[in-house]
Design a protein around this motif. Structure first.
Motif, PDB file in Angstrom:
ATOM      1  N   VAL A 147       1.121  -1.148  -0.127  1.00 55.35           N
ATOM      2  CA  VAL A 147      -0.053   0.041   0.154  1.00 55.35           C
ATOM      3  C   VAL A 147       1.210   1.212  -0.342  1.00 55.35           C
ATOM      4  N   PRO A 148       0.551   2.490  -0.950  1.00 58.98           N
ATOM      5  CA  PRO A 148       1.338   3.336  -0.690  1.00 58.98           C
ATOM      6  C   PRO A 148       1.505   4.489   0.061  1.00 58.98           C
ATOM      7  N   SER A 149       2.710   4.606   0.731  1.00 56.07           N
ATOM      8  CA  SER A 149       3.033   5.443   1.876  1.00 56.07           C
ATOM      9  C   SER A 149       2.337   6.134   2.129  1.00 56.07           C
ATOM     10  N   PHE A 150       2.007   7.401   1.204  1.00 58.50           N
ATOM     11  CA  PHE A 150       0.805   8.603   1.408  1.00 58.50           C
ATOM     12  C   PHE A 150      -0.564   7.633   1.887  1.00 58.50           C
ATOM     13  N   ILE A 151      -1.072   6.915   1.490  1.00 60.03           N
ATOM     14  CA  ILE A 151      -2.164   6.595   2.170  1.00 60.03           C
ATOM     15  C   ILE A 151      -2.596   5.378   3.838  1.00 60.03           C
ATOM     16  N   ARG A 152      -0.866   4.586   3.121  1.00 65.58           N
ATOM     17  CA  ARG A 152      -1.258   4.339   4.667  1.00 65.58           C
ATOM     18  C   ARG A 152      -0.866   5.405   5.838  1.00 65.58           C
ATOM     19  N   ASN A 153      -0.074   6.186   5.824  1.00 60.50           N
ATOM     20  CA  ASN A 153       0.234   7.361   6.991  1.00 60.50           C
ATOM     21  C   ASN A 153      -0.516   8.454   6.698  1.00 60.50           C
ATOM     22  N   ALA A 154      -1.077   8.764   6.081  1.00 61.23           N
ATOM     23  CA  ALA A 154      -2.364   9.255   6.357  1.00 61.23           C
ATOM     24  C   ALA A 154      -3.375   8.437   7.225  1.00 61.23           C
ATOM     25  N   GLY A 155      -3.769   7.962   7.361  1.00 59.13           N
ATOM     26  CA  GLY A 155      -5.053   6.560   8.297  1.00 59.13           C
ATOM     27  C   GLY A 155      -4.074   6.606   9.554  1.00 59.13           C
ATOM     28  N   TYR A 156      -3.138   6.469   9.816  1.00 59.68           N
ATOM     29  CA  TYR A 156      -2.227   6.164  11.107  1.00 59.68           C
ATOM     30  C   TYR A 156      -2.382   8.125  11.249  1.00 59.68           C
ATOM     31  N   ARG A 157      -1.844   9.114  10.543  1.00 65.75           N
ATOM     32  CA  ARG A 157      -2.040   9.919  10.888  1.00 65.75           C
ATOM     33  C   ARG A 157      -3.302  10.421  12.011  1.00 65.75           C
ATOM     34  N   TRP A 158      -4.147  10.411  11.078  1.00 62.87           N
ATOM     35  CA  TRP A 158      -6.077  10.722  11.669  1.00 62.87           C
ATOM     36  C   TRP A 158      -5.706   9.821  12.694  1.00 62.87           C
ATOM     37  N   VAL A 159      -5.922   8.434  13.197  1.00 63.00           N
ATOM     38  CA  VAL A 159      -5.969   7.589  13.962  1.00 63.00           C
ATOM     39  C   VAL A 159      -5.223   8.697  15.164  1.00 63.00           C
ATOM     40  N   ALA A 160      -3.388   8.891  15.074  1.00 60.86           N
ATOM     41  CA  ALA A 160      -2.795   9.215  15.909  1.00 60.86           C
ATOM     42  C   ALA A 160      -3.754  10.660  16.816  1.00 60.86           C
ATOM     43  N   ARG A 161      -3.938  11.683  15.596  1.00 61.79           N
ATOM     44  CA  ARG A 161      -4.275  12.728  15.997  1.00 61.79           C
ATOM     45  C   ARG A 161      -5.438  12.791  16.586  1.00 61.79           C
ATOM     46  N   ASN A 162      -6.257  11.376  16.698  1.00 63.19           N
ATOM     47  CA  ASN A 162      -7.686  11.377  17.065  1.00 63.19           C
ATOM     48  C   ASN A 162      -7.809  10.369  18.128  1.00 63.19           C
ATOM     49  N   ARG A 163      -6.513  10.194  18.466  1.00 62.63           N
ATOM     50  CA  ARG A 163      -7.001   9.005  19.232  1.00 62.63           C
ATOM     51  C   ARG A 163      -6.643   8.831  21.014  1.00 62.63           C
ATOM     52  N   TYR A 164      -6.631  10.076  21.444  1.00 66.58           N
ATOM     53  CA  TYR A 164      -7.898  10.572  22.762  1.00 66.58           C
ATOM     54  C   TYR A 164      -8.821  10.546  22.834  1.00 66.58           C
ATOM     55  N   ARG A 165      -9.615  11.389  21.745  1.00 65.68           N
ATOM     56  CA  ARG A 165     -11.347  10.934  21.455  1.00 65.68           C
ATOM     57  C   ARG A 165     -11.321   9.118  21.051  1.00 65.68           C
ATOM     58  N   ILE A 166     -10.809   8.995  20.091  1.00 62.69           N
ATOM     59  CA  ILE A 166     -10.978   7.447  20.150  1.00 62.69           C
ATOM     60  C   ILE A 166     -10.892   6.414  21.248  1.00 62.69           C
ATOM     61  N   PHE A 167      -9.760   6.360  21.847  1.00 61.88           N
ATOM     62  CA  PHE A 167      -9.529   5.321  22.928  1.00 61.88           C
ATOM     63  C   PHE A 167      -9.474   5.760  23.953  1.00 61.88           C
ATOM     64  N   GLY A 168      -9.134   7.003  24.763  1.00 66.56           N
ATOM     65  CA  GLY A 168      -8.751   7.647  25.836  1.00 66.56           C
ATOM     66  C   GLY A 168      -8.022   7.715  26.288  1.00 66.56           C
ATOM     67  N   ARG A 169      -8.294   8.206  26.734  1.00 65.95           N
ATOM     68  CA  ARG A 169      -6.969   8.799  27.836  1.00 65.95           C
ATOM     69  C   ARG A 169      -6.692   8.543  29.491  1.00 65.95           C
ATOM     70  N   SER A 170      -5.176   8.138  30.035  1.00 67.17           N
ATOM     71  CA  SER A 170      -5.519   7.872  30.654  1.00 67.17           C
ATOM     72  C   SER A 170      -4.938   9.264  32.121  1.00 67.17           C
ATOM     73  N   ASP A 171      -5.531   9.111  33.483  1.00 70.50           N
ATOM     74  CA  ASP A 171      -4.316  10.833  33.715  1.00 70.50           C
ATOM     75  C   ASP A 171      -3.863  10.341  34.446  1.00 70.50           C
ATOM     76  N   SER A 172      -2.248   8.850  33.955  1.00 71.24           N
ATOM     77  CA  SER A 172      -1.794   8.973  34.861  1.00 71.24           C
ATOM     78  C   SER A 172      -1.491   8.115  33.258  1.00 71.24           C
ATOM     79  N   CYS A 173       0.593   8.242  34.069  1.00 71.33           N
ATOM     80  CA  CYS A 173       1.569   7.290  33.131  1.00 71.33           C
ATOM     81  C   CYS A 173       0.720   6.006  32.708  1.00 71.33           C
ATOM     82  N   PHE A 174       1.529   4.744  31.831  1.00 72.74           N
ATOM     83  CA  PHE A 174       1.491   3.322  31.617  1.00 72.74           C
ATOM     84  C   PHE A 174       2.445   3.411  32.416  1.00 72.74           C
ATOM     85  N   LEU A 175       2.888   2.424  33.747  1.00 70.73           N
ATOM     86  CA  LEU A 175       4.010   2.271  34.570  1.00 70.73           C
ATOM     87  C   LEU A 175       3.999   0.250  34.125  1.00 70.73           C
TER      88      LEU A 175
END
Length: 135
Positions: A90-118
């Motif tokens: 799959v061309p990188s511009f397609i793979r990376n566009a999808g990846y960046r969209w998920v990364a930009r929206n990662r807190y909204r889609i998957f959630g965020r913890s108030d504390s860091c993973f240990l």
């Protein structure tokens, strides 16, 4: 190899837990972007924490981002994970566009913890903290 990840992001922390389970050769070490070591590695790669849309894979003097980092990590895990290399078709511009969209929206889609993973005691030495030299 060092993986720099967002320890407050639930999907990022789940990814690290997946790697801890499947990296039987113990190839990977980890640094969170919330640590000084992680921030330093990001800065060396020319990445800004506030606009970060990728995890970073540091392999010696080279670094990889987006899907290139993910695919290289999966390749290192061996079979069956290395079969993900088919995604290189799959061309990188397609793979990376999808990846960046998920990364930009990662807190909204998957959630965020108030504390860091240990990590638990068994894996603690695989994490680079502010007192560990990044190799």
């Amino acid at each position: 190899m060092i993986i720099v990840f967002d320890a407050k992001c639930l999907i990022c922390s789940s990814w690290v837990q997946f790697l801890l389970k499947h990296d039987r050769r113990r190839v990977f070490r980890f640094a969170s972007i919330q640590s000084k070591a992680g921030a330093d590695l990001l800065a060396r790669a020319g990445l800004n924490i506030t606009t970060l849309e990728t995890l970073l894979l540091v392999d010696g003097k080279r670094n990889y981002q987006h899907t290139a980092a993910i695919l290289r990590v999966l390749h290192q895990l061996g079979f069956p994970w290395k079969l993900a290399w088919i995604a290189w078709l799959v061309p990188s511009f397609i793979r990376n566009a999808g990846y960046r969209w998920v990364a930009r929206n990662r807190y909204r889609i998957f959630g965020r913890s108030d504390s860091c993973f240990l990590p638990n005691a068994e894996h603690r030495l695989r994490f680079i903290d502010d007192t560990t030299e990044s190799r």
